[in-house]
Design an enzyme around this catalytic site. Structure first.
Site, PDB file in Angstrom:
ATOM      1  N   HIS A 125       3.309  -3.608   6.858  1.00 26.43           N
ATOM      2  CA  HIS A 125       2.030  -2.008   6.370  1.00 26.43           C
ATOM      3  C   HIS A 125       2.508  -0.834   7.358  1.00 26.43           C
ATOM      4  O   HIS A 125       3.244  -0.800   8.465  1.00 26.43           O
ATOM      5  CB  HIS A 125       0.912  -2.546   6.130  1.00 26.43           C
ATOM      6  N   GLU A 162       2.488  -3.696  11.422  1.00 24.44           N
ATOM      7  CA  GLU A 162       1.528  -2.613  11.521  1.00 24.44           C
ATOM      8  C   GLU A 162       2.454  -1.463  11.800  1.00 24.44           C
ATOM      9  O   GLU A 162       2.842  -2.715  13.296  1.00 24.44           O
ATOM     10  CB  GLU A 162       0.355  -2.892  11.469  1.00 24.44           C
ATOM     11  N   GLU A 214       1.650   3.909   2.528  1.00 19.55           N
ATOM     12  CA  GLU A 214       2.082   3.360   4.531  1.00 19.55           C
ATOM     13  C   GLU A 214       3.711   3.716   3.944  1.00 19.55           C
ATOM     14  O   GLU A 214       4.372   2.781   4.327  1.00 19.55           O
ATOM     15  CB  GLU A 214       1.534   2.029   4.714  1.00 19.55           C
ATOM     16  N   HIS A 217       0.670  -1.058   0.247  1.00 24.94           N
ATOM     17  CA  HIS A 217      -0.392   0.459  -0.205  1.00 24.94           C
ATOM     18  C   HIS A 217       0.952   1.671  -0.263  1.00 24.94           C
ATOM     19  O   HIS A 217       1.877   1.340   0.890  1.00 24.94           O
ATOM     20  CB  HIS A 217      -1.298   0.265   1.957  1.00 24.94           C
TER      21      HIS A 217
END
Length: 380
Positions: free
Chosen positions: A260, A336, A170, A167
Site C-alpha cells: 500500500h 506502507e 496508491e 487502493h
C-alpha cells in the site's frame, strides 16, 4: 491557450477556470459511488514558459488533509520521468507552482501506473518459463483479474502471496511490484533462484483494475474499499477480493504481504496483525525479526514510525492482513510507502519515487532468503 484535461487512463481533475495562467482553479473528483478523493492526475497544455499557479480548491475536503502537509506534487514531460514541483497547502487550497519548459506537462499526486503499463508488466513477466498467468475472473467493469503463479506448486513447497494496489491511487504499490518481479524472475540472481526452489509465489500486481483506470483514490467501480471486504466479499460488490480469496483458500497461504501507500506519514513501514485473536509471542518475534532484517537490507525501510498497534482481539478481520493471518495462521502484513519523501532518507528532486519503490520491492528477496524457515507457520 491553456487547457486542462484528464480524460485518460487514471486521470482525475475538474477544471473550474484556466483563462489566467497565474490563477488556474481545479477540483479533484470523488471516487464513483463513494466520498473518497485525493488522487489527481491531469495534463496542462499551452503553458510553456508561463508561471503557472494551479489551485486545487477542494483540497481541504480531501480524505486525508494531513497528507497535504509537507507534500510536493510530481510533474513529467514524457510520462516516464517524474520530478517534484513547488507545492504548498494554504487557505484550504493545494497550490502547485511551476513554469513548464515545454507545451505539455502532466501533474499527479504520485507517479501514475497506468493499466497499459500493468498490461506490459504482465506480458513481460509471462515471458519467464517460471511464470504461469491465469485470469481469476472479471471486475465489475469487465477487466481481467490477473494472477501470476511463479514456480511450481508442490507438497514440499510453501505458498507465498503478494498483492498490491487494493487502493488504486496508491500507485507506488505497483511500482514496488515491478521491482520485486524483475528481481524474482532474474535467472542470474542466485538468491531468487534459491527461493524458487522452495517457494511457489502467487502475485496479484493490481487488485483494483477498475479504480485504477477510473482515477479513483481508494475504491472499485461499486465504491467498495477492498481492504474492508475480506470477511464477506461477494461478486456484486467486491469481486476482486472474492476471486483472490477463493484462490487463496485453494492454495493455502504460508506468508502474505499486502502493498500500500500512506498519504500522511513520510516513512516506509509495516503494519502488523497484532490485533487478531490468535496473536502470540512467537508471532510477535517473527514480525520483529522480519522488520529488523528489512531495515538492515534497505535503509529506506524503518521500524520507528507507523500505525498504532491494535490490542489483541481488537483487529478488524475485514482487512486483508488480519483476515489472512487469522484464517491461515501465517505471517501476514501490510507494507506502507509514502506519497511524500522519506523523512529519514530524503531526496529533494525525486522524493519517494518509482525507482525507490522498485528497489524496495527488489530488496524483499534478500529479506525472505535471510528469514528462511522462520517465515513458515508451525505444523498443526
Amino acid at each position: 491557450m491553456i487547457r486542462i484535461s484528464s480524460s485518460f487512463d487514471g486521470g482525475n481533475i475538474r477544471c473550474l477556470t484556466c483563462t489566467d495562467s497565474s490563477d488556474i482553479r481545479l477540483q479533484i473528483k470523488a471516487d464513483a459511488a463513494a466520498d473518497f478523493f485525493q488522487w489527481f492526475h491531469f495534463r496542462l497544455t499551452g503553458g510553456q514558459g508561463l508561471a503557472c499557479e494551479m489551485k486545487i480548491t477542494n483540497a481541504d475536503q480531501a480524505s486525508y488533509t494531513k497528507g497535504w502537509e509537507g507534500y510536493q506534487a510530481v510533474a513529467s514531460y514524457d510520462r516516464e520521468n517524474w520530478f517534484r514541483v513547488e507545492t504548498v497547502y494554504e487557505n484550504g487550497h493545494l497550490v502547485i507552482r511551476h513554469t513548464p519548459d515545454v507545451n505539455a506537462v502532466y501533474y499527479a499526486y504520485f507517479s501514475p501506473y497506468s493499466m497499459e503499463r500493468h498490461s506490459d508488466l504482465i506480458a513481460d513477466a509471462g515471458q519467464s518459463p517460471d511464470v504461469s498467468l491465469s485470469v481469476l475472473g472479471e471486475t465489475l467493469d469487465g477487466q481481467d483479474m490477473d494472477l501470476l503463479t511463479i514456480g511450481e506448486a508442490a507438497p514440499d513447497k510453501e505458498a507465498f502471496w503478494l498483492i498490491a494496489r487494493q487502493h488504486p491511487g496508491e500507485t507506488m504499490a505497483e511500482w514496488w511490484m515491478e521491482g520485486f518481479l524483475s528481481r524474482l524472475l532474474d535467472e542470474e540472481d542466485a538468491v531468487s533462484r534459491a527461493l524458487l526452489e522452495k517457494i511457489c509465489f502467487y502475485v496479484v500486481p493490481n487488485m483494483n483494475p477498475d479504480g485504477s483506470r477510473r482515477g479513483h483514490l481508494r475504491t472499485n467501480a461499486a465504491g467498495a474499499n477492498l481492504n474492508r471486504e475480506w470477511s464477506e466479499p461477494d461478486m456484486k460488490r467486491s469481486p476482486e477480493v472474492y476471486l483472490v480469496r477463493e484462490k487463496m483458500i485453494s492454495t493455502g497461504v504460508d506468508f502474505c504481504l499486502d502493498v500500500h501507500g500512506d498519504e500522511g506519514l513520510p516513512y516506509n513501514f509495516i503494519a502488523g496483525t497484532q490485533g487478531i485473536p490468535s496473536w502470540t509471542a512467537e508471532k510477535d518475534r517473527q514480525l520483529t525479526d522480519f522488520k529488523r532484517l528489512w531495515q538492515q537490507v534497505n535503509p529506506d525501510f524503518q521500524t520507528t514510525h507507523g500505525y498504532p498497534v491494535a490490542a489483541k482481539g481488537k483487529g478488524n478481520l475485514a482487512m486483508c492482513g488480519n483476515y489472512i493471518a487469522e484464517r491461515f495462521g501465517c505471517l501476514a502484513m501490510t507494507l506502507e510507502m509514502p506519497f511524500k519523501d522519506t523523512a529519514d532518507t530524503p531526496n529533494d528532486l525525486w522524493g519517494w519515487s518509482p525507482e525507490r519503490s522498485k528497489k524496495l520491492g527488489a530488496s524483499l528477496i534478500d529479506v525472505l532468503q535471510q528469514m528462511g524457515d522462520r517465515l513458515i507457520p508451525p505444523s498443526e
